[in-house]
Design an enzyme around this catalytic site. Sequence first.
Site, mmCIF file in Angstrom:
data_model
loop_
_atom_site.group_PDB
_atom_site.id
_atom_site.type_symbol
_atom_site.label_atom_id
_atom_site.label_comp_id
_atom_site.label_asym_id
_atom_site.label_seq_id
_atom_site.Cartn_x
_atom_site.Cartn_y
_atom_site.Cartn_z
ATOM 1 N N ILE A 241 -5.923 -1.215 24.310
ATOM 2 C CA ILE A 241 -5.036 -1.553 25.409
ATOM 3 C C ILE A 241 -5.911 -1.935 26.488
ATOM 4 C CG2 ILE A 241 -2.914 -1.084 26.749
ATOM 5 C CD1 ILE A 241 -2.250 0.945 24.497
ATOM 6 N N CYS A 242 -5.655 -3.355 26.891
ATOM 7 C CA CYS A 242 -6.400 -3.766 28.282
ATOM 8 C C CYS A 242 -7.757 -3.742 28.300
ATOM 9 C CB CYS A 242 -5.792 -3.081 29.412
ATOM 10 S SG CYS A 242 -5.757 -4.098 30.830
#
Lengths: 276, 367
Positions: free
Chosen positions: B149-150
Amino acid sequence: MSDAAASTWADSWATSQQALMKLMFAAPAPGESGAKDTEAPMQEQFAELRDAWQESIAKWTELVKQGPQAVSMTPEALRELFTPERWSGVGTGSFDAGLRQVLEGPKYAMLFDLDRKLMALRQLASERDRDVAAFHAILRKAWGSAFERFSSNAASRVVQGPATWRGMADRWLAVLNDTLIEVQRSDAFIEAQRKMLRSASDCRLQEQEIAEAWCVAFHVPTRTEMDEVQRTVTELRRQLRALQRAAAPPPVATHATASSPTKRRATTKSRASARS
Amino acid sequence: MATPKKTAAAQALAEFSDFNLKMARGQQMLQRLKDEDVQIATADKEVVFRQDKVTLYRYKATAKPSLKVPVLVAYGQIGRYTMTDLQEDRSMLRNLLALGVDVYAVDWGNPTRSDRWLAFEDYVDGYLNECVEFICRQHRLSAINLLGICEGGVFSLCYAALYPDRIKNLILTITPVDFHQDQAEGRANHGLLNLWTRGLGADDIDRLIEANGNLPGELMSYVFAQMTPGASLSKYNIGLLDTFDDEKKLLNFLRMEKWIADRPHHPGEAAKQLLVNLYKNNELIRGEFQLAGRTVDLGDIKVPVLNVFAKDDHIIPPKTTQALRAAVGTKDYTEIGLDGGHVGVFVSGKSQGILGKGIHDWLRKRD
């Protein structure tokens, strides 16, 4: 040194000089005035020379008497200066003072250096404040533009029914948001933000330098030293784990199975605690 | 019959009355609420592995297993993994568990100045690799599913490129890949972080890290707030007031605030790599990003890739992540574009039924 002491020393010195001169250039006795013709011119020359010297000595003597502050050493003081005791051991004499100055020099130098560091910090703090003000000036201007836009929109808008405070607030926020984003994309804003961040960092680093000067004076590890230690620890840990990975046995199995979660948890828990 | 002027006055009075009523109701709700009502990341889990400040959790199953291979969730350093399990009805992790996925998540902890020298390689070759190895050993598997994530997606991309044998399927969510595509769609509110970072000199970033040891979490909070000025300015007045209609909405608001406030510092060396090598120099998509002397070549990623992005992500604009399609070395590449913004992918009500199911269905076909 007192005036009396200076006078005593000057008298003593003048007397001794006069005695020396008299010895060297004694005046001819009355019966000796008819000396050889060949010697007369030489005697006259010496007599003139003697007179000139005596005159000079008298002037110097007078000068010494007039300026007791100019020469401050008495014979006693000179004697004390050359006494062997004065040259050995710890005392409070002029030599010790000089020695102390040498020994304590770095401290004085550091104090002076600290002054300079503090001055540099004041200057950097001032620059940071200036950069923060410049940054806020850009934002204030943007708020002004946003309000102008909002006012002109509101004036030109054909209002359908009564305006609620919430409707007005939403419209204001939308205009403000768009205007601020527009400004925040501008070169002026980006440069102002960069400068603010940079001067804040510079200021913080100058504070660190001052704190570290204090740490050095009081035998406390500095931030820089701690960072160096941490760097070493990180690098050693990195190397150690790389070696552990290299030495680890290859994976034992390569199949995909889904065992029951409860059973798996028990296994993982025990291994986790073993590794922790 | 009321004149128009009276109607307007009556309207204003009614609005004033509603406003005060709402304030009173909100005050009552805030007085009732306790800290324990605002807990986040409460899904049942246990610690299975620790190293330094890093913790690996395994979540307790809530449904019959539907996949043979577990999923490891890796968040980034800007923010915390707790966002994936904000609350019971807004939780990607709970949604995956409910679909029978065996879920692990790594928590990088709260870095301090002592973590200043940690670099990307420490996270990729070190901590992430240790977590993957641990799970492989526990499940007697050679490869697992990795969900980044990210910034955690960037870690995951690097890992998948450097350790291709350890990844069965790669899932990325809101992950930047081409850091210079921030204005590809020409949306003014998109990519401010990219623009501002490019405006800094490498020496400005060096001085920032030197002065603070890390990239301060407070600074990143400020930067994020500045990217949405209208929302940030109205959050604690109008935004909070809007939640006073409904206690559930207020709790959502407070939990989100709790997550936002919990922003860790980013280790200094890794921050320099993120800001200089990636944001400024765009080395990942150029195939120039190096970790411990090895170049990360996205073309080495041959496993199936699922790339999930938010269509209105102002932090990771869609084009910055969609650039991955052309960079990876697999033809099994899938995208899911969700409505909403960066964090909305995980916490919005709309995405709850889509994200978890989308990931599960995609994995099931490749299990």
